[in-house]
Enzyme design. Structure first.
Site, PDB file in Angstrom:
ATOM      1  N   HIS A  47       0.802  -1.184   0.041  1.00  0.00           N
ATOM      2  CA  HIS A  47       0.036   0.026  -0.015  1.00  0.00           C
ATOM      3  C   HIS A  47       0.809   1.103  -0.008  1.00  0.00           C
ATOM      4  O   HIS A  47       0.604   2.045  -0.917  1.00  0.00           O
ATOM      5  CB  HIS A  47      -0.999  -0.025   1.365  1.00  0.00           C
ATOM      6  CG  HIS A  47      -1.617   1.037   1.432  1.00  0.00           C
ATOM      7  ND1 HIS A  47      -2.390   1.714   0.824  1.00  0.00           N
ATOM      8  CD2 HIS A  47      -1.512   2.214   2.576  1.00  0.00           C
ATOM      9  CE1 HIS A  47      -2.972   2.877   1.121  1.00  0.00           C
ATOM     10  NE2 HIS A  47      -2.531   3.341   2.436  1.00  0.00           N
ATOM     11  N   HIS A  71       3.200   7.695   5.057  1.00  0.00           N
ATOM     12  CA  HIS A  71       2.230   8.197   5.670  1.00  0.00           C
ATOM     13  C   HIS A  71       1.343   7.450   6.631  1.00  0.00           C
ATOM     14  O   HIS A  71       0.378   7.938   7.522  1.00  0.00           O
ATOM     15  CB  HIS A  71       1.014   8.515   4.321  1.00  0.00           C
ATOM     16  CG  HIS A  71       0.373   7.347   3.907  1.00  0.00           C
ATOM     17  ND1 HIS A  71       0.754   6.629   3.201  1.00  0.00           N
ATOM     18  CD2 HIS A  71      -0.831   6.937   4.300  1.00  0.00           C
ATOM     19  CE1 HIS A  71      -0.033   5.572   2.562  1.00  0.00           C
ATOM     20  NE2 HIS A  71      -1.297   5.850   3.655  1.00  0.00           N
ATOM     21  N   GLU A  75       0.461   6.490  12.657  1.00  0.00           N
ATOM     22  CA  GLU A  75      -0.946   5.676  13.138  1.00  0.00           C
ATOM     23  C   GLU A  75      -0.803   4.302  13.296  1.00  0.00           C
ATOM     24  O   GLU A  75      -1.460   3.999  14.328  1.00  0.00           O
ATOM     25  CB  GLU A  75      -1.926   6.294  11.982  1.00  0.00           C
ATOM     26  CG  GLU A  75      -3.243   5.882  12.413  1.00  0.00           C
ATOM     27  CD  GLU A  75      -4.388   6.402  11.613  1.00  0.00           C
ATOM     28  OE1 GLU A  75      -4.155   6.914  10.593  1.00  0.00           O
ATOM     29  OE2 GLU A  75      -5.453   6.556  12.275  1.00  0.00           O
ATOM     30  N   ASP A  76      -0.039   3.783  12.669  1.00  0.00           N
ATOM     31  CA  ASP A  76      -0.207   2.244  12.429  1.00  0.00           C
ATOM     32  C   ASP A  76       1.117   1.543  13.096  1.00  0.00           C
ATOM     33  O   ASP A  76       1.038   0.353  13.131  1.00  0.00           O
ATOM     34  CB  ASP A  76      -0.340   1.639  11.313  1.00  0.00           C
ATOM     35  CG  ASP A  76      -1.793   2.096  10.661  1.00  0.00           C
ATOM     36  OD1 ASP A  76      -2.319   2.410  11.181  1.00  0.00           O
ATOM     37  OD2 ASP A  76      -2.065   2.215   9.343  1.00  0.00           O
ATOM     38  N   ASP A 137      -3.911   8.122  -1.282  1.00  0.00           N
ATOM     39  CA  ASP A 137      -4.262   7.036  -0.315  1.00  0.00           C
ATOM     40  C   ASP A 137      -5.459   6.480  -0.447  1.00  0.00           C
ATOM     41  O   ASP A 137      -5.623   5.262  -0.532  1.00  0.00           O
ATOM     42  CB  ASP A 137      -4.076   7.694   1.252  1.00  0.00           C
ATOM     43  CG  ASP A 137      -4.346   6.712   2.371  1.00  0.00           C
ATOM     44  OD1 ASP A 137      -3.652   5.681   2.132  1.00  0.00           O
ATOM     45  OD2 ASP A 137      -4.898   7.085   3.337  1.00  0.00           O
ATOM     46  N   ASP A 258     -21.276  13.666 -24.733  1.00  0.00           N
ATOM     47  CA  ASP A 258     -20.024  13.508 -24.588  1.00  0.00           C
ATOM     48  C   ASP A 258     -19.412  12.233 -23.990  1.00  0.00           C
ATOM     49  O   ASP A 258     -18.785  12.116 -23.047  1.00  0.00           O
ATOM     50  CB  ASP A 258     -19.729  14.708 -23.267  1.00  0.00           C
ATOM     51  CG  ASP A 258     -20.348  14.515 -22.224  1.00  0.00           C
ATOM     52  OD1 ASP A 258     -21.567  13.574 -22.353  1.00  0.00           O
ATOM     53  OD2 ASP A 258     -20.091  14.908 -21.194  1.00  0.00           O
TER      54      ASP A 258
HETATM   55 MN    MN Z   1      -2.915   4.559   3.942  1.00  0.00          MN
END
Ligand code: MN
Length: 513
Positions: A47, A71, A75-76, A137, A258
């Site tokens: 990811h 990123h 957090e993780d 993300d 279109d």
């Molecule tokens: Mn992420």
């Protein structure tokens, strides 16, 4: 999984320090996430590497790519802000923290709050690059959404259509917007998505074959009249935007002009108009369908010439003609400006307010707010005209197209510094209240209703009891307990910030005497 080298080759002309920085961030992220798996069972690094790769492919700078790779670390993983600061410096830390903060933006799942959520989303990120990383993300999360548990899929897909897509649109990032929409669409409206797909297939079978054939005809003619250095491409309309149009047209696909579009990229504005003449000479233009967005750009800055023609074989084609620079802007929006003149560390870290003040101009149509107080806003005016980096004022020029003097309009907007001085908090039912920075639960109570303010007995923030002088933060959920016997206290004047609250408290105290 993308390798660090695959990411680095996307950079235009990377220096050795650029390469080293990206390699280091890549290895650092891989190590931090090593015990961490995606729902698909793949290593988590799949990811973050994909986010880094997409940012690089968009032409973002090395530090933004680094922040993309890193990123999810704060957090993780056990990685701390301190660690990132030491390893990668202030700017990368600033970006990663910004992205981390955005994860706390809550989605309530009801339509009436989404506008406020979009505002909150933008206000919470103080730098356009933070928003871009967050959008990318989300794009990768949608690409891999089939692995996510079903009950989460719907929430993520809805949140994408309601929050992320409008933000991408406001930023003028057309390509990203279309990708997000078409990925989320089948999860949110499975039956409609099926219907649109089938209708399209039945009507046009192999649309790209038709388009390929017409493209050759056009290429030949352009070359014949001596046009050099042009590029052509085509696309079939995105499923989600086709879906909206079909709904408006009673599902009549024949009146949608279109659906298939061809694009011609040329070198100069002069060549744009020349190409338009050639196209109209080659194919019959449909009346009232010529649009000159070069002379009259769209409010989000989009520039291009549009026309719709019927080819010899009867295919209705929308033709878009623009310069390569206009194209870059149309695909990547604000991101393309970030990449023309990358901001320096000083721009970002020392003057975050300059960055965030850019944002109101993107959200101008949504700015009207019942709770906005003119007095608070006037006080917060900060004259930093001199300090606005040039690349930001360039963005301003593309956003104020209706004005005779676009730059000064933008600067006036930037000066009002709307979002840096405001916070957005929620009622327990999800309504948003817009308050000045430093506001207390008393300000919140008076913003709801003067009677609520007058009888405030206590307050809860995020379901915890707090004292009335607590400073509220962006995204807080605030609840006010009222009692009939409660009344304004002189102490409240020490922490009430809004003029509405202060006036009302003073009035009540005077009456008592
Ligand atoms: Mn992420």
């Amino acid at each position: 999984m993308y390798s660090a080298d695959e990411i680095i080759v996307q950079l235009d002309s990377p220096t050795d320090p650029d390469r080293a920085l990206i390699q280091k961030a890549y290895d650092y992220a891989a190590e931090a996430h090593k015990n961490h798996k995606r729902y698909s069972g793949e290593p988590y690094m799949v990811h973050t590497a994909a986010v880094g790769y997409k940012l690089a492919a968009m032409g973002m700078g090395p530090r933004t790519i680094c922040a993309g790779l890193l990123h999810d670390t704060i957090e993780d993983t056990p990685v701390t802000s301190e660690d990132l600061k030491n390893e990668f410096g202030d700017e990368v830390l600033f970006l990663v923290e910004g992205v981390t903060k955005l994860s706390s933006v809550r989605y309530y799942g009801t339509d009436r709050h989404n506008e406020s959520l979009r505002k909150l989303f933008v206000a919470t990120s103080q730098d356009i690059r933070v928003l871009i990383i967050k959008l990318v993300d989300r794009l990768h999360n949608l690409e891999t959404l089939m692995h996510v548990p079903a009950e989460k899929q719907l929430r993520i897909a809805r949140e994408t259509l309601e929050i992320y897509v409008p933000v991408a649109h406001r930023l003028g990032m057309g390509k990203l917007r279309k990708e997000l929409e078409d990925l989320a669409f089948p999860y949110v409206y499975p039956d409609d998505a099926k219907r649109v797909t089938e209708l399209l297939k039945k009507k046009y079978g192999n649309a790209s074959e038709i388009l390929e054939r017409e493209r050759k005809v056009l290429q030949k003619r352009l070359a014949e009249v001596g046009l050099r250095d042009f590029k052509t491409s085509y696309r079939v309309k995105g499923l989600y935007s086709l879906y909206h149009k079909l709904k408006r047209k009673e599902w009549e696909i024949d009146v949608i002009y279109d659906l298939m579009a061809m694009r011609v990229l040329v070198d100069s504005v002069e060549d744009c108009y020349r190409t338009l003449g050639i196209v109209h000479d080659l194919w019959r233009p449909l009346p009232q369908r010529v649009k000159d967005y070069i002379a009259f750009p769209k409010p989000n800055g989009y520039r291009s010439l549009h026309t719709t023609v019927a080819t010899q074989s009867g295919t209705i084609l929308e033709i878009q003609i623009r310069t390569k620079k206009m194209h870059q802007e149309a695909e990547f929006g604000v991101a393309s400006h970030v990449l023309y003149k990358p901001p320096t560390v000083t721009d970002v870290v020392k003057q975050p307010s300059v960055f965030s003040s850019l944002i109101p101009s993107l959200f101008r149509p949504f700015r009207a707010s019942a709770t906005k107080e003119v007095i608070d806003k006037t006080v917060s005016l900060t004259p930093h005209t001199q300090k606005i980096p040039r690349w930001i004022s360039q963005i301003g020029q593309t956003y104020n197209v209706d004005s005779k003097n676009p730059t000064s309009d933008f600067v006036a907007d930037a000066e009002s510094d709307f979002f840096t001085n405001r916070i957005f908090v929620f009622t327990p039912t999800g309504d948003v209240v817009d308050l000045p920075v430093g506001a207390s639960p008393i300000d919140f109570a008076y913003a709801i209703h003067s009677e609520v303010g007058d009888h405030t007995a206590g307050a809860k923030v995020n379901r915890k009891l707090v004292s009335l002088d607590t400073t509220l933060k962006n995204g807080d959920i605030v609840e006010i307990d009222t009692k009939k016997s409660a009344k304004p206290s002189p102490k409240w004047l020490h922490f009430a910030k809004t003029s509405v609250a202060r006036r009302r408290i003073k009035g009540a105290l005077e009456q008592e005497i």
